[in-house]
Design a protein around this motif. Sequence first.
Motif, mmCIF file in Angstrom:
data_model
loop_
_atom_site.group_PDB
_atom_site.id
_atom_site.type_symbol
_atom_site.label_atom_id
_atom_site.label_comp_id
_atom_site.label_asym_id
_atom_site.label_seq_id
_atom_site.Cartn_x
_atom_site.Cartn_y
_atom_site.Cartn_z
ATOM 1 N N UNK A 61 0.482 5.380 1.185
ATOM 2 C CA UNK A 61 -0.367 6.300 1.926
ATOM 3 C C UNK A 61 0.205 7.706 1.838
ATOM 4 N N UNK B 46 5.468 0.193 8.297
ATOM 5 C CA UNK B 46 5.589 1.228 7.280
ATOM 6 C C UNK B 46 7.009 1.682 7.039
ATOM 7 N N UNK C 190 -4.103 0.648 -2.290
ATOM 8 C CA UNK C 190 -3.498 -0.623 -2.640
ATOM 9 C C UNK C 190 -2.742 -0.471 -3.948
ATOM 10 N N UNK D 102 0.841 -1.189 0.000
ATOM 11 C CA UNK D 102 0.000 0.000 0.000
ATOM 12 C C UNK D 102 0.881 1.245 0.000
ATOM 13 N N UNK E 65 3.358 0.882 3.048
ATOM 14 C CA UNK E 65 2.998 -0.097 4.068
ATOM 15 C C UNK E 65 2.714 -1.437 3.403
ATOM 16 N N UNK F 99 4.580 7.208 2.233
ATOM 17 C CA UNK F 99 4.643 6.193 3.286
ATOM 18 C C UNK F 99 4.165 4.890 2.665
ATOM 19 N N UNK G 105 -2.325 12.331 5.500
ATOM 20 C CA UNK G 105 -3.715 12.537 5.883
ATOM 21 C C UNK G 105 -4.699 11.883 4.915
ATOM 22 N N UNK G 106 -4.269 10.815 4.270
ATOM 23 C CA UNK G 106 -5.154 10.102 3.362
ATOM 24 C C UNK G 106 -5.195 8.616 3.713
ATOM 25 N N UNK G 107 -6.093 7.933 3.041
ATOM 26 C CA UNK G 107 -6.253 6.508 3.293
ATOM 27 C C UNK G 107 -5.167 5.711 2.586
ATOM 28 N N UNK G 108 -5.207 4.412 2.773
ATOM 29 C CA UNK G 108 -4.252 3.527 2.125
ATOM 30 C C UNK G 108 -4.721 3.240 0.707
#
Lengths: 116, 115
Positions: B38, B109, B46, B36, B93, B91, B41-44
């Motif tokens: 990221x 991460x 894929x 993933x 993960x 970032x 301030x956002x979502x993951x």
Amino acid sequence: AQSVAQPEDQVNVAEGNPLTVKCTYSVSGNPYLFWYVQYPNRGLQFLLKYITGDNLVKGSYGFEAEFNKSQTSFHLKKPSALVSDSALYFCAVRDLNTGTASKLTFGTGTRLQVTL
Amino acid sequence: GAVVSQHPSRVICKSGTSVKIECRSLDFQATTMFWYRQFPKQSLMLMATSNEGSKATYEQGVEKDKFLINHASLTLSTLTVTSAHPEDSSFYICSADPGGVTEQYFGPGTRLTVT
């Protein structure tokens, strides 16, 4: 296609008060539902999951969530918030019908801020 | 409990160089691992699904030649960011799926900064 909605970007609550972080989902089949928490610059920690059975599931750190099939919701709750609960919370869904190693779909995340 | 590690935790590299990130399942075998990305301030998001012994499956819009994934064993998957550019700073993960259970286990991460 499966999807998850977390309608609140941020939830603010005073320490000691109950908290709710909302999540609704959409899948074609039966869902596996999850809540994860993320602290700054860290990966995701698993909190709890719903697979089947009792609609109220209990997880780590005193959190629980209620699965509501008719409302397609899986809201995260805690009776008494702590300042240390402040973090980013993600709801995720996995469609059972797409196999055992299927993808997780995440919501956009809700930042929980607990103040004294 | 199931533990997933990532190495390095932070890396700074110059534009044009390549960076390899390792994801290891420490106490279980994972036939499938996920990568993933990221943004702040956002979502993951894929990027790809990595299956041991086979080619990774990339999500739409993710360049497979840019983000090379190798899943050589049941406990190790690697992500190589080739010819990195500042816009690749993010970032990253990973997660690992042990199979037979329902939740994925996430690594801590890797913060990549490309200068």
